[in-house]
Design a protein around this motif. Structure first.
Motif, mmCIF file in Angstrom:
data_model
loop_
_atom_site.group_PDB
_atom_site.id
_atom_site.type_symbol
_atom_site.label_atom_id
_atom_site.label_comp_id
_atom_site.label_asym_id
_atom_site.label_seq_id
_atom_site.Cartn_x
_atom_site.Cartn_y
_atom_site.Cartn_z
ATOM 1 N N LEU A 5 0.794 -1.133 0.044
ATOM 2 C CA LEU A 5 -0.114 -0.068 0.109
ATOM 3 C C LEU A 5 0.821 1.225 0.052
ATOM 4 C CD1 LEU A 5 -2.669 -1.086 2.533
ATOM 5 C CD2 LEU A 5 -2.885 -0.679 0.005
ATOM 6 N N TRP A 6 1.958 1.280 0.684
ATOM 7 C CA TRP A 6 2.989 2.381 0.850
ATOM 8 C C TRP A 6 3.374 2.609 -0.376
ATOM 9 C CZ3 TRP A 6 2.985 6.280 3.604
ATOM 10 C CH2 TRP A 6 2.462 6.322 4.925
ATOM 11 N N ILE A 7 3.878 1.527 -1.297
ATOM 12 C CA ILE A 7 4.534 1.510 -2.703
ATOM 13 C C ILE A 7 3.490 2.401 -3.463
ATOM 14 C CG2 ILE A 7 5.358 0.259 -4.633
ATOM 15 C CD1 ILE A 7 6.655 -1.754 -2.545
ATOM 16 N N VAL A 8 2.223 1.758 -3.382
ATOM 17 C CA VAL A 8 1.303 2.136 -4.510
ATOM 18 C C VAL A 8 1.005 3.651 -4.126
ATOM 19 C CG1 VAL A 8 -1.292 2.051 -5.127
ATOM 20 C CG2 VAL A 8 0.220 -0.124 -4.760
ATOM 21 N N GLY A 10 2.882 6.052 -3.021
ATOM 22 C CA GLY A 10 4.196 6.692 -3.328
ATOM 23 C C GLY A 10 4.015 6.867 -4.946
ATOM 24 N N LEU A 11 3.978 5.797 -5.305
ATOM 25 C CA LEU A 11 3.618 5.951 -7.046
ATOM 26 C C LEU A 11 2.675 6.720 -7.441
ATOM 27 C CD1 LEU A 11 4.351 2.236 -8.192
ATOM 28 C CD2 LEU A 11 5.803 4.085 -8.285
ATOM 29 N N LEU A 12 1.558 6.857 -6.922
ATOM 30 C CA LEU A 12 0.448 7.684 -7.310
ATOM 31 C C LEU A 12 0.949 9.179 -7.018
ATOM 32 C CD1 LEU A 12 -2.803 5.822 -6.027
ATOM 33 C CD2 LEU A 12 -2.064 6.258 -8.125
ATOM 34 N N ALA A 13 1.535 9.292 -5.807
ATOM 35 C CA ALA A 13 1.895 10.668 -5.502
ATOM 36 C C ALA A 13 2.874 11.354 -6.383
ATOM 37 C CB ALA A 13 2.669 10.612 -4.000
ATOM 38 N N VAL A 14 4.018 10.520 -6.822
ATOM 39 C CA VAL A 14 4.815 10.845 -7.891
ATOM 40 C C VAL A 14 4.254 11.089 -9.167
ATOM 41 C CG1 VAL A 14 6.671 9.997 -9.496
ATOM 42 C CG2 VAL A 14 6.783 9.644 -6.943
ATOM 43 N N VAL A 15 3.341 10.555 -9.674
ATOM 44 C CA VAL A 15 2.453 10.790 -10.999
ATOM 45 C C VAL A 15 1.619 11.810 -10.854
ATOM 46 C CG1 VAL A 15 0.347 10.015 -12.182
ATOM 47 C CG2 VAL A 15 2.402 8.307 -11.766
#
Length: 55
Positions: A5-8, A10-15
């Motif tokens: 969940l943290w990885i997802v 983080g990826l959404l935040a970067v996008v």
């Protein structure tokens, strides 16, 4: 599961950040020329007074 969940997240935040940076860097004319999704640029220019920053 928590790590996934943290990885997802983080990826959404970067996008999201890259998308915001694109909107800030790209000229309004290029965004408006992008098709129907660029209509908000033209609409926001019409609603904005001609002076900038409240002067």
């Amino acid at each position: 599961m928590t790590v996934a969940l943290w990885i997802v997240t983080g990826l959404l935040a970067v996008v999201y950040l890259f998308g915001g940076a694109f909107e800030v860097i790209t000229p309004k004319e290029r965004i408006a020329a992008g098709g129907s999704s660029g209509r908000w640029v033209v609409a926001s220019d019409a609603a904005r007074p001609s002076s900038s920053w409240g002067t």
